[in-house]
Design an enzyme around this catalytic site. Sequence first.
Site, PDB file in Angstrom:
ATOM      1  N   LYS A  87     -14.610   2.230   8.675  1.00  0.00           N
ATOM      2  CA  LYS A  87     -13.436   2.796   9.354  1.00  0.00           C
ATOM      3  C   LYS A  87     -13.836   3.367  10.722  1.00  0.00           C
ATOM      4  CE  LYS A  87      -9.726   3.251   7.927  1.00  0.00           C
ATOM      5  NZ  LYS A  87      -8.525   2.365   8.029  1.00  0.00           N
ATOM      6  N   TYR A 102     -17.494   2.711   3.323  1.00  0.00           N
ATOM      7  CA  TYR A 102     -16.068   2.735   3.715  1.00  0.00           C
ATOM      8  C   TYR A 102     -15.891   3.543   5.005  1.00  0.00           C
ATOM      9  CZ  TYR A 102     -11.262   4.565   3.636  1.00  0.00           C
ATOM     10  OH  TYR A 102      -9.997   4.970   3.982  1.00  0.00           O
ATOM     11  N   THR A 111      -9.611   0.003   1.026  1.00  0.00           N
ATOM     12  CA  THR A 111      -9.667   1.439   0.707  1.00  0.00           C
ATOM     13  C   THR A 111     -10.440   1.772  -0.580  1.00  0.00           C
ATOM     14  OG1 THR A 111      -7.550   1.286  -0.432  1.00  0.00           O
ATOM     15  CG2 THR A 111      -7.475   1.953   1.890  1.00  0.00           C
ATOM     16  N   GLY A 148       0.833  -1.208   0.000  1.00  0.00           N
ATOM     17  CA  GLY A 148       0.000   0.000   0.000  1.00  0.00           C
ATOM     18  C   GLY A 148       0.865   1.256   0.000  1.00  0.00           C
ATOM     19  N   THR A 196      -9.359   7.767   8.722  1.00  0.00           N
ATOM     20  CA  THR A 196      -9.677   8.632   7.585  1.00  0.00           C
ATOM     21  C   THR A 196     -10.612   9.798   7.921  1.00  0.00           C
ATOM     22  OG1 THR A 196     -10.863   8.608   5.460  1.00  0.00           O
ATOM     23  CG2 THR A 196     -11.503   6.946   7.029  1.00  0.00           C
ATOM     24  N   ASP A 197     -10.511  10.842   7.128  1.00  0.00           N
ATOM     25  CA  ASP A 197     -11.454  11.968   7.180  1.00  0.00           C
ATOM     26  C   ASP A 197     -12.879  11.531   6.820  1.00  0.00           C
ATOM     27  OD1 ASP A 197     -10.121  11.467   4.684  1.00  0.00           O
ATOM     28  OD2 ASP A 197     -11.212  13.146   3.826  1.00  0.00           O
TER      29      ASP A 197
HETATM   30  N1  LIG Z   1      -5.792   6.376   0.337  1.00  0.00           N
HETATM   31  C1  LIG Z   1      -6.330   7.455   0.901  1.00  0.00           C
HETATM   32  O1  LIG Z   1      -6.633   8.469   0.246  1.00  0.00           O
HETATM   33  C2  LIG Z   1      -6.573   7.481   2.392  1.00  0.00           C
HETATM   34  C3  LIG Z   1      -7.158   8.609   2.947  1.00  0.00           C
HETATM   35  C4  LIG Z   1      -7.392   8.653   4.322  1.00  0.00           C
HETATM   36  C5  LIG Z   1      -7.026   7.587   5.115  1.00  0.00           C
HETATM   37  N2  LIG Z   1      -6.464   6.498   4.550  1.00  0.00           N
HETATM   38  C6  LIG Z   1      -6.125   5.380   5.428  1.00  0.00           C
HETATM   39  O2  LIG Z   1      -4.705   5.252   5.430  1.00  0.00           O
HETATM   40  C7  LIG Z   1      -4.349   3.876   5.559  1.00  0.00           C
HETATM   41  C8  LIG Z   1      -3.385   3.489   4.464  1.00  0.00           C
HETATM   42  O3  LIG Z   1      -3.994   3.760   3.205  1.00  0.00           O
HETATM   43  P1  LIG Z   1      -3.225   3.571   1.823  1.00  0.00           P
HETATM   44  O4  LIG Z   1      -3.566   4.733   0.974  1.00  0.00           O
HETATM   45  O5  LIG Z   1      -1.794   3.221   2.079  1.00  0.00           O
HETATM   46  O6  LIG Z   1      -3.999   2.314   1.277  1.00  0.00           O
HETATM   47  P2  LIG Z   1      -3.694   1.434  -0.007  1.00  0.00           P
HETATM   48  O7  LIG Z   1      -2.606   2.025  -0.819  1.00  0.00           O
HETATM   49  O8  LIG Z   1      -4.993   1.126  -0.630  1.00  0.00           O
HETATM   50  O9  LIG Z   1      -3.110   0.118   0.638  1.00  0.00           O
HETATM   51  C9  LIG Z   1      -3.926  -0.706   1.393  1.00  0.00           C
HETATM   52  C10 LIG Z   1      -3.069  -1.611   2.217  1.00  0.00           C
HETATM   53  O10 LIG Z   1      -3.951  -2.467   2.916  1.00  0.00           O
HETATM   54  C11 LIG Z   1      -3.491  -3.772   2.778  1.00  0.00           C
HETATM   55  N3  LIG Z   1      -4.615  -4.681   2.835  1.00  0.00           N
HETATM   56  C12 LIG Z   1      -5.726  -4.718   2.049  1.00  0.00           C
HETATM   57  N4  LIG Z   1      -6.508  -5.739   2.433  1.00  0.00           N
HETATM   58  C13 LIG Z   1      -5.881  -6.352   3.468  1.00  0.00           C
HETATM   59  C14 LIG Z   1      -6.168  -7.457   4.278  1.00  0.00           C
HETATM   60  N5  LIG Z   1      -7.281  -8.194   4.101  1.00  0.00           N
HETATM   61  N6  LIG Z   1      -5.292  -7.809   5.244  1.00  0.00           N
HETATM   62  C15 LIG Z   1      -4.146  -7.112   5.424  1.00  0.00           C
HETATM   63  N7  LIG Z   1      -3.809  -6.056   4.686  1.00  0.00           N
HETATM   64  C16 LIG Z   1      -4.676  -5.678   3.719  1.00  0.00           C
HETATM   65  C17 LIG Z   1      -2.765  -3.850   1.482  1.00  0.00           C
HETATM   66  O11 LIG Z   1      -1.948  -4.950   1.660  1.00  0.00           O
HETATM   67  P3  LIG Z   1      -0.695  -5.401   0.794  1.00  0.00           P
HETATM   68  O12 LIG Z   1       0.345  -4.409   1.169  1.00  0.00           O
HETATM   69  O13 LIG Z   1      -0.369  -6.759   1.215  1.00  0.00           O
HETATM   70  O14 LIG Z   1      -1.175  -5.277  -0.623  1.00  0.00           O
HETATM   71  C18 LIG Z   1      -2.109  -2.464   1.441  1.00  0.00           C
HETATM   72  O15 LIG Z   1      -0.891  -2.459   2.130  1.00  0.00           O
HETATM   73  C19 LIG Z   1      -5.658   3.111   5.587  1.00  0.00           C
HETATM   74  O16 LIG Z   1      -6.031   2.876   6.914  1.00  0.00           O
HETATM   75  C20 LIG Z   1      -6.653   4.052   4.957  1.00  0.00           C
HETATM   76  O17 LIG Z   1      -7.962   3.819   5.415  1.00  0.00           O
HETATM   77  C21 LIG Z   1      -6.218   6.418   3.210  1.00  0.00           C
END
Ligand SMILES: NC(=O)c1ccc[n+]([C@@H]2O[C@H](COP(=O)([O-])OP(=O)(O)OC[C@H]3O[C@@H](n4cnc5c(N)ncnc54)[C@H](OP(=O)(O)O)[C@@H]3O)[C@@H](O)[C@H]2O)c1
Length: 319
Positions: free
Chosen positions: A129, A125, A62, A10, A101-102
């Site tokens: 969260k 989603y 996500t 991720g 998340t927001d």
């Molecule tokens: N993306 C955004 O805009 C955003 C905004 C606000 C908050 N957030 C929060 O920030 C955090 C990180 O987001 P990100 O953008 O890095 O997300 P991302 O790029 O979509 O990556 C998701 C991660 O979750 C892992 N994952 C998915 N399903 C899983 C499962 N069943 N068991 C274990 N791991 C799993 C993936 O694993 P692998 O590494 O093994 O593929 C990946 O590392 C999350 O908590 C998200 O809710 C994200």
Amino acid sequence: MNLLIIGQHGQVARELAAVAWPESIRVTQLGRATFDLARPAQFRTILEGGPWDLIVNAGAYTAVDRAESEPGEAFAINRDGPAALAGWCSENRVPLIHLSTDYVFDGTNHRPYVESDPVRPINVYGQSKAEGESAVRAALVTHVILRTSWVYSAHGRNFVKSMLRLAAERDELRIVRDQTGLPTAAPEIARAIAAMVRRIAAGEPIDWGTYHFTGAGETTWYGFASYLLETSKAFGGRCPRITPISTREFPTPAARPLNSRLECSKWRYSFDQELRPWRESCREIVRTLMHEAETPEAVTPENGTPETGTPETKPRMTS
Ligand SMILES: NC(=O)c1ccc[n+]([C@@H]2O[C@H](COP(=O)([O-])OP(=O)(O)OC[C@H]3O[C@@H](n4cnc5c(N)ncnc54)[C@H](OP(=O)(O)O)[C@@H]3O)[C@@H](O)[C@H]2O)c1
């Protein structure tokens, strides 16, 4: 200290792998294939077998729009997995840093959200969260819930990469201009997490609880797109016409909050760190991506199509 990071490929997970951790912090990073948040019975075995002193959960479901039709998966990964994880942490006195998340807010506030504002998610989603947050709080005192927003990086799927790809293909892009938020570069989130980890590893006191952390400076998706495409132009990219549109003109399966701004003073005072202006981080990441585009062997399979909708009208807007 033995640090376990959940999540490997991720955006945030990859930046955590790039942190220059001190030798005293031994890092183990496990991706979904080994540590599946949807399989608590299985991951408990991994937890039992480890010498963990601190856990960072960077894993999550996500896919904001897809969650509307896959609520079971979203809740399993974003609520039930973290609940079981926090339960194990409580039994074994291991602190947990958990990302959120927001999108736990409904976006109707006229000011940025503070940590103590009541949550009221408006999509599946965000609900998954929010319930994950509650479960972590209920199970474990020694937790940090780090809420962030509009995450982008040079890896994975995100708005910046979608925009650059679409700009190369289209003469016009129609981008939402009435959702306001704070773009946050994944390397900055890794920096924030590293600061907390170092403090915990040094045995310094920390106020457990919820924190907001984002890039500095608010914008809209339209402002974000305009800036990043202008920047890419300086590195030889195409800059098509960008037309601002309203959320109403851009129907998506999941509703999005109009105001996604998170107030981050608590973080800044607690960790004595300033937030980096999102434009600075964005410029760096655009430069990296433009350079990679010129070097075909550097392109990875991840530079693919975003999961949501048709390209021109539905770039990936995740939170
Ligand atoms: N993306 C955004 O805009 C955003 C905004 C606000 C908050 N957030 C929060 O920030 C955090 C990180 O987001 P990100 O953008 O890095 O997300 P991302 O790029 O979509 O990556 C998701 C991660 O979750 C892992 N994952 C998915 N399903 C899983 C499962 N069943 N068991 C274990 N791991 C799993 C993936 O694993 P692998 O590494 O093994 O593929 C990946 O590392 C999350 O908590 C998200 O809710 C994200």
